[in-house]
Design a protein around this motif. Structure first.
Motif, PDB file in Angstrom:
ATOM      1  N   ALA A   1     -47.027  39.001  36.500  1.00 34.14           N
ATOM      2  CA  ALA A   1     -46.595  38.593  37.839  1.00 34.14           C
ATOM      3  C   ALA A   1     -46.936  39.630  38.899  1.00 34.14           C
ATOM      4  CB  ALA A   1     -45.093  38.317  37.833  1.00 34.14           C
ATOM      5  N   ASP A   2     -47.191  40.877  38.488  1.00 38.89           N
ATOM      6  CA  ASP A   2     -47.505  41.932  39.443  1.00 38.89           C
ATOM      7  C   ASP A   2     -49.001  42.081  39.714  1.00 38.89           C
ATOM      8  OD1 ASP A   2     -44.806  42.581  39.650  1.00 38.89           O
ATOM      9  OD2 ASP A   2     -44.904  43.996  37.974  1.00 38.89           O
ATOM     10  N   HIS A   3     -49.824  41.280  39.026  1.00 39.31           N
ATOM     11  CA  HIS A   3     -51.261  41.374  39.272  1.00 39.31           C
ATOM     12  C   HIS A   3     -51.558  40.969  40.722  1.00 39.31           C
ATOM     13  CE1 HIS A   3     -55.582  40.580  39.005  1.00 39.31           C
ATOM     14  NE2 HIS A   3     -55.577  41.297  37.903  1.00 39.31           N
ATOM     15  N   PRO A   4     -52.470  41.671  41.398  1.00 43.03           N
ATOM     16  CA  PRO A   4     -52.757  41.336  42.807  1.00 43.03           C
ATOM     17  C   PRO A   4     -53.137  39.877  43.022  1.00 43.03           C
ATOM     18  CG  PRO A   4     -53.742  43.436  42.230  1.00 43.03           C
ATOM     19  CD  PRO A   4     -53.208  42.869  40.950  1.00 43.03           C
ATOM     20  N   ASN A   5     -53.835  39.267  42.079  1.00 40.03           N
ATOM     21  CA  ASN A   5     -54.241  37.872  42.267  1.00 40.03           C
ATOM     22  C   ASN A   5     -53.082  36.893  42.146  1.00 40.03           C
ATOM     23  OD1 ASN A   5     -56.884  38.600  42.705  1.00 40.03           O
ATOM     24  ND2 ASN A   5     -57.545  38.232  40.596  1.00 40.03           N
ATOM     25  N   ALA A   6     -51.956  37.350  41.603  1.00 36.53           N
ATOM     26  CA  ALA A   6     -50.798  36.467  41.466  1.00 36.53           C
ATOM     27  C   ALA A   6     -50.188  36.116  42.817  1.00 36.53           C
ATOM     28  CB  ALA A   6     -49.747  37.109  40.566  1.00 36.53           C
ATOM     29  N   SER A   7     -50.495  36.886  43.851  1.00 31.36           N
ATOM     30  CA  SER A   7     -49.942  36.601  45.188  1.00 31.36           C
ATOM     31  C   SER A   7     -50.822  35.654  45.999  1.00 31.36           C
ATOM     32  CB  SER A   7     -49.763  37.907  45.961  1.00 31.36           C
ATOM     33  OG  SER A   7     -51.024  38.533  46.209  1.00 31.36           O
ATOM     34  N   LEU A   8     -51.972  35.293  45.454  1.00 27.97           N
ATOM     35  CA  LEU A   8     -52.893  34.430  46.193  1.00 27.97           C
ATOM     36  C   LEU A   8     -52.410  32.982  46.199  1.00 27.97           C
ATOM     37  CD1 LEU A   8     -56.293  35.807  44.847  1.00 27.97           C
ATOM     38  CD2 LEU A   8     -55.195  36.328  47.039  1.00 27.97           C
TER      39      LEU A   8
END
Length: 425
Positions: free
Chosen positions: A256-263
């Motif tokens: 959930a903390d991967h940068p792409n998870a916020s896209l």
């Protein structure tokens, strides 16, 4: 339009030799009526091995280009190139095809052909202005069961046609995320950090809520429905589900903390488009590539006397099938096996995608050698690809109907259905 005189040997240049282009190259090098004279790719890791394949096949070393994104134009300037095969990221398809036609090169273009309505018209306008032919390399039109069902349609087995279903239903999460470090499909990176198609394909899902890949399904049913040849697409409406599949994949693989998870991915996971035709048929096209699922193109061909459904491998023909019960499709498809598959099936089996790749390239080479119109032409490329921008507009308008342009400018009324039985052109 009249084309150039027949060529005993077709000299071909390939623009793009990634996974798809290399497969085309491999199949072209098996033919004795083709010489591969030029290659272009901006990735030297793809260009150099491809050039080696040409030499290993016993042909002269090809001219190679790849210094910058427009190096393909240097390839198009070569007199030693009669035809080109374009297998590049989607946004380059129309610009490269337009330049190729302007250069007088018989053009083979991978799917989809265009991403905007303007590009669809660019393909048609350039073909008409130059007289140079373009063939959309839609291989599913040559799938064995598809051609058998087309054979049944032509022999009126289903009766008057009423309804079709089709689409591209294929779990592509392993294609859309690939960082090159994990086993193929194991990563969650795309764009500059990724490799292969993940470098560009996933960006379309991030930025567009549209059916971005309609032709694998629509192409075969368009041939059965005589689209652009006695019939045409008239209008469409599209809807999109919510889009959670790609986000879930990122969280499951990268956390959930991967940068792409916020896209926020714009594309809905299941996009449904309903098309109407001038003859009154309806066509439902489904795009479903971001969720876990088995592969299917979801074909259904339904007429007044019966129908075929690819899922379940089943068929029903009134008067021959037991009332209200499905027949297994296999015996019917064998009975109506297409003449091209009877002739070349054994040879085609190793060409890729179950043999389809041989047939689509065979049609391209044959058409280009004779300088005649191909079976899937610029008008088809434009009409089938127009589903992408039109579905985007309809979805944005909450299902608002969109008119499909008549890319033939009225000529669909007089154009005759293509004879898919013939082998020579």
């Amino acid at each position: 339009m009249t084309g150039p005189p027949r060529k005993d040997i077709l000299r071909i240049g390939l623009i793009g030799v990634g996974l798809r282009g290399t497969n085309h190259l491999r199949n072209l090098l098996l033919r004795d009526d083709v010489r591969v004279t030029a290659l272009c790719d901006i990735d030297p890791g793809r260009l150099e091995p491809a050039a080696g394949m040409v030499v290993e096949a016993g042909q002269e070393p090809p001219a190679t280009f790849g210094e910058h994104e427009h190096s393909y134009r240097d390839l198009l300037d070569l007199e030693s190139v009669d035809a080109v095969v374009i297998s590049t990221p989607w946004l380059w398809h129309t610009p490269m095809a337009v330049d190729a036609m302007k250069a007088g090169k018989y053009t083979g273009l991978e799917v989809s052909a265009a991403t905007t309505l303007e590009e669809c018209w660019d393909l048609v306008d350039t073909h008409e202005a130059t007289g140079t032919h373009l063939m959309l390399l839609e291989n599913v039109n040559y799938r064995r069961d598809v051609l058998a069902v087309l054979n049944m349609v032509r022999q009126d087995v289903f009766g008057e046609l009423v309804h079709f279903r089709c689409g591209y239903q294929h779990d592509l999460r392993e294609v859309k995320f690939n960082d090159g470090k994990q086993p193929y499909g194991g990563g969650v990176e795309f764009g500059e950090k990724a490799i292969s198609e993940a470098r560009w394909r996933t960006l379309h899902s991030l930025r567009r809520n549209a059916d971005v890949y309609p032709t694998h399904g629509l192409g075969p049913v368009a041939a059965m429905a005589d689209i652009n040849r006695g019939n045409r697409l008239v209008s469409l409406t599209s809807t999109a589900s919510k889009g959670i599949g790609l986000h879930n994949h990122i969280v499951a693989r990268g956390g959930a903390d991967h940068p792409n998870a916020s896209l926020k991915f714009q594309q809905g996971d299941v996009i449904t488009t309903t098309l109407t035709t001038a003859r009154g048929e309806t066509i439902i096209v489904t795009h479903d590539c971001n969720l876990p699922r088995p592969y299917s193109l979801g074909f259904r061909v339904q007429g007044a006397n019966g129908l075929w459904e690819v899922d379940g491998d089943r068929i029903y023909i009134e008067g021959e099938s037991e009332p209200h019960r499905w027949d297994a499709a296999g015996p019917w498809l064998e009975r109506y096996d297409h003449p091209l598959w009877k002739k070349y099936g054994e040879y085609a089996s190793g060409s890729g995608h179950g043999g389809m790749d041989f047939f689509v390239l065979h049609a391209f080479v044959q058409s280009a050698r004779l300088g005649v119109a191909p079976p899937i032409d610029a008008y088809d490329a434009a009409a089938w690809s127009s589903v992408t921008p039109l579905s985007e507009q309809s979805i944005a308008g909450r299902g608002e109907p969109q008119d499909v342009p008549d890319f033939t400018r009225g000529q669909w009324i007089r154009r005759k259905p293509y004879d898919w039985i013939k082998d020579t052109y």
